[in-house]
Motif scaffolding. Sequence first.
Motif, mmCIF file in Angstrom:
data_model
loop_
_atom_site.group_PDB
_atom_site.id
_atom_site.type_symbol
_atom_site.label_atom_id
_atom_site.label_comp_id
_atom_site.label_asym_id
_atom_site.label_seq_id
_atom_site.Cartn_x
_atom_site.Cartn_y
_atom_site.Cartn_z
ATOM 1 N N MET A 1 0.838 -1.204 0.000
ATOM 2 C CA MET A 1 0.000 0.000 0.000
ATOM 3 C C MET A 1 0.873 1.253 0.000
ATOM 4 S SD MET A 1 -3.088 -1.009 2.557
ATOM 5 C CE MET A 1 -3.906 -2.591 2.443
ATOM 6 N N GLN A 2 1.678 1.418 -1.027
ATOM 7 C CA GLN A 2 2.570 2.567 -1.106
ATOM 8 C C GLN A 2 1.966 3.720 -1.895
ATOM 9 O OE1 GLN A 2 5.984 0.668 -2.818
ATOM 10 N NE2 GLN A 2 6.878 0.202 -0.834
ATOM 11 N N LYS A 3 0.958 3.435 -2.740
ATOM 12 C CA LYS A 3 0.308 4.474 -3.532
ATOM 13 C C LYS A 3 -1.181 4.461 -3.217
ATOM 14 C CE LYS A 3 3.639 4.377 -7.326
ATOM 15 N NZ LYS A 3 3.804 4.268 -8.797
ATOM 16 N N ILE A 4 -1.653 5.549 -2.622
ATOM 17 C CA ILE A 4 -3.023 5.604 -2.114
ATOM 18 C C ILE A 4 -3.763 6.762 -2.772
ATOM 19 C CG2 ILE A 4 -4.455 5.877 -0.057
ATOM 20 C CD1 ILE A 4 -2.000 4.745 1.519
ATOM 21 N N LEU A 5 -4.905 6.465 -3.367
ATOM 22 C CA LEU A 5 -5.721 7.472 -4.041
ATOM 23 C C LEU A 5 -6.906 7.844 -3.154
ATOM 24 C CD1 LEU A 5 -6.504 9.083 -6.616
ATOM 25 C CD2 LEU A 5 -7.753 7.030 -7.364
ATOM 26 N N ILE A 6 -7.100 9.157 -2.947
ATOM 27 C CA ILE A 6 -8.216 9.629 -2.129
ATOM 28 C C ILE A 6 -9.003 10.668 -2.919
ATOM 29 C CG2 ILE A 6 -8.940 10.632 0.064
ATOM 30 C CD1 ILE A 6 -6.340 9.800 1.296
ATOM 31 N N PRO A 7 -10.167 10.295 -3.447
ATOM 32 C CA PRO A 7 -11.019 11.292 -4.106
ATOM 33 C C PRO A 7 -11.595 12.247 -3.060
ATOM 34 C CG PRO A 7 -11.613 9.030 -4.735
ATOM 35 C CD PRO A 7 -10.718 8.930 -3.540
ATOM 36 N N SER A 171 -2.882 -12.438 -3.853
ATOM 37 C CA SER A 171 -3.043 -11.036 -4.245
ATOM 38 C C SER A 171 -4.299 -10.437 -3.629
ATOM 39 C CB SER A 171 -3.081 -10.903 -5.770
ATOM 40 O OG SER A 171 -4.141 -11.653 -6.315
ATOM 41 N N GLU A 172 -5.343 -11.242 -3.466
ATOM 42 C CA GLU A 172 -6.585 -10.746 -2.881
ATOM 43 C C GLU A 172 -6.473 -10.577 -1.371
ATOM 44 O OE1 GLU A 172 -9.672 -12.718 -6.127
ATOM 45 O OE2 GLU A 172 -9.026 -13.852 -4.375
ATOM 46 N N LEU A 173 -5.745 -11.454 -0.723
ATOM 47 C CA LEU A 173 -5.614 -11.393 0.733
ATOM 48 C C LEU A 173 -4.535 -10.421 1.180
ATOM 49 C CD1 LEU A 173 -5.963 -15.177 1.635
ATOM 50 C CD2 LEU A 173 -7.681 -13.389 1.889
ATOM 51 N N SER A 174 -3.703 -9.973 0.258
ATOM 52 C CA SER A 174 -2.575 -9.108 0.603
ATOM 53 C C SER A 174 -2.978 -7.841 1.362
ATOM 54 C CB SER A 174 -1.800 -8.740 -0.662
ATOM 55 O OG SER A 174 -0.729 -7.870 -0.363
ATOM 56 N N PRO A 175 -4.016 -7.077 0.933
ATOM 57 C CA PRO A 175 -4.388 -5.870 1.690
ATOM 58 C C PRO A 175 -4.815 -6.185 3.118
ATOM 59 C CG PRO A 175 -5.422 -5.883 -0.479
ATOM 60 C CD PRO A 175 -4.835 -7.237 -0.276
ATOM 61 N N LEU A 176 -5.548 -7.266 3.291
ATOM 62 C CA LEU A 176 -6.006 -7.676 4.616
ATOM 63 C C LEU A 176 -4.824 -8.048 5.507
ATOM 64 C CD1 LEU A 176 -8.350 -8.533 6.538
ATOM 65 C CD2 LEU A 176 -8.231 -10.790 5.455
ATOM 66 N N LEU A 177 -3.907 -8.827 4.964
ATOM 67 C CA LEU A 177 -2.757 -9.269 5.752
ATOM 68 C C LEU A 177 -1.825 -8.116 6.074
ATOM 69 C CD1 LEU A 177 -1.968 -12.643 3.924
ATOM 70 C CD2 LEU A 177 -3.018 -12.332 6.162
ATOM 71 N N GLU A 178 -1.695 -7.178 5.140
ATOM 72 C CA GLU A 178 -0.799 -6.043 5.378
ATOM 73 C C GLU A 178 -1.323 -5.166 6.509
ATOM 74 O OE1 GLU A 178 1.309 -2.298 3.035
ATOM 75 O OE2 GLU A 178 0.390 -3.940 1.896
ATOM 76 N N PHE A 183 -0.715 -3.382 12.331
ATOM 77 C CA PHE A 183 -1.263 -3.042 13.644
ATOM 78 C C PHE A 183 -1.328 -4.237 14.588
ATOM 79 C CE2 PHE A 183 -2.981 -0.001 10.589
ATOM 80 C CZ PHE A 183 -2.578 1.189 11.175
ATOM 81 N N GLN A 184 -0.640 -5.327 14.206
ATOM 82 C CA GLN A 184 -0.668 -6.532 15.028
ATOM 83 C C GLN A 184 -2.104 -6.899 15.387
ATOM 84 O OE1 GLN A 184 2.361 -8.346 15.755
ATOM 85 N NE2 GLN A 184 2.823 -6.927 14.080
ATOM 86 N N ALA A 185 -2.962 -6.840 14.383
ATOM 87 C CA ALA A 185 -4.393 -7.029 14.597
ATOM 88 C C ALA A 185 -4.784 -8.506 14.572
ATOM 89 C CB ALA A 185 -5.181 -6.285 13.522
ATOM 90 N N THR A 186 -5.881 -8.800 15.232
ATOM 91 C CA THR A 186 -6.495 -10.122 15.181
ATOM 92 C C THR A 186 -7.522 -10.134 14.058
ATOM 93 O OG1 THR A 186 -6.230 -10.493 17.552
ATOM 94 C CG2 THR A 186 -7.929 -11.781 16.435
ATOM 95 N N ILE A 187 -7.499 -11.169 13.227
ATOM 96 C CA ILE A 187 -8.482 -11.317 12.160
ATOM 97 C C ILE A 187 -9.545 -12.309 12.601
ATOM 98 C CG2 ILE A 187 -8.895 -12.110 9.794
ATOM 99 C CD1 ILE A 187 -6.162 -11.091 9.034
#
Length: 303
Positions: A1-7, A171-178, A183-187
């Motif tokens: 998540m290095q490039k983030i677009l915010i409308p 590739s689909e799970l990558s955003p969730l895992l990142e 944040f050392q989060a629990t899924i």
Amino acid sequence: MQKILIPTDFSDNAWNAIDYAMQLFRDKRCTFYFLNTYTPVIPSGRFMAKMIDGVRIVDAVRDASEEGLRKTVNRIQSKYGKTGHTFETISSFNLLTEEVKDLVDSLGIHLIITGTKGASGIDEVFMGSNTVRIIKSTKKCPILAIPQNFDFTTPSEIAFATDFNRFYTTSELSPLLELAEMFQATIRIVHVQQGIKALSELQQFNLNMLRRYLNDTEHYVHTVSELSSVSKTLEIFSQELNIHLLAMLNYQHSYMEQMTREPIVKRTAFHTQIPLLVIPELGMEGVADPNPEAEQEEQTINY
């Protein structure tokens, strides 16, 4: 998540999404692209003026767009000071969904963050018309939708809603895992059923593969009975377990698709009470490679 677009349309709702993004990625170096699109009504006919006080209407609207983007960056700088982020502003005479799709392709955007707000109409009740249109039209990039009045909370509890009927790619799970790693989060994997019953062989296989992907991340599996609707069930689940972010894949027959098709009466209550991460059906393609020859008007600012 290095490039983030915010409308942004410079509303309080849009600023809330920007504010959330600044806090979410406060410890991560990344580039934020702030996008404002404009489509001024161009008068036609010999009796309709194309000038206002000597200024062409298109030029006036473009100048207002660029000035709004400058003020947005200044507001971020005033609140957060040196962030270590790179900010780029893009003002475009285009439809929002078309410009978003073009930028995802040309810039290799990794994540879109947008504010949500309720309005009238079928799609709009769910999370706001622009957000719904972006979700439906964007096929290569995850979208993080931030509720209008949601105050930032570190996402230490993330729910991933799934029915296990589909195989998930890395590739689909990558955003969730990142996000979980950041944040050392629990899924918490949540499966909504119409009456509790055993998983099919296919569902069990997909669950086993999902748990293999999540091996290094603390995770739990929750099976819950559907209440009046999928959206209401997930809303109550999120409240009871103090979930800070809800994630789901968007594909045919998925929970996400079901929720956008639920009758208005059933889904108004959901109304994205917490941030919602919508992951498109990426398959093995992943995110598009950036195109260095993009022609959008950009202004780069480093802080």
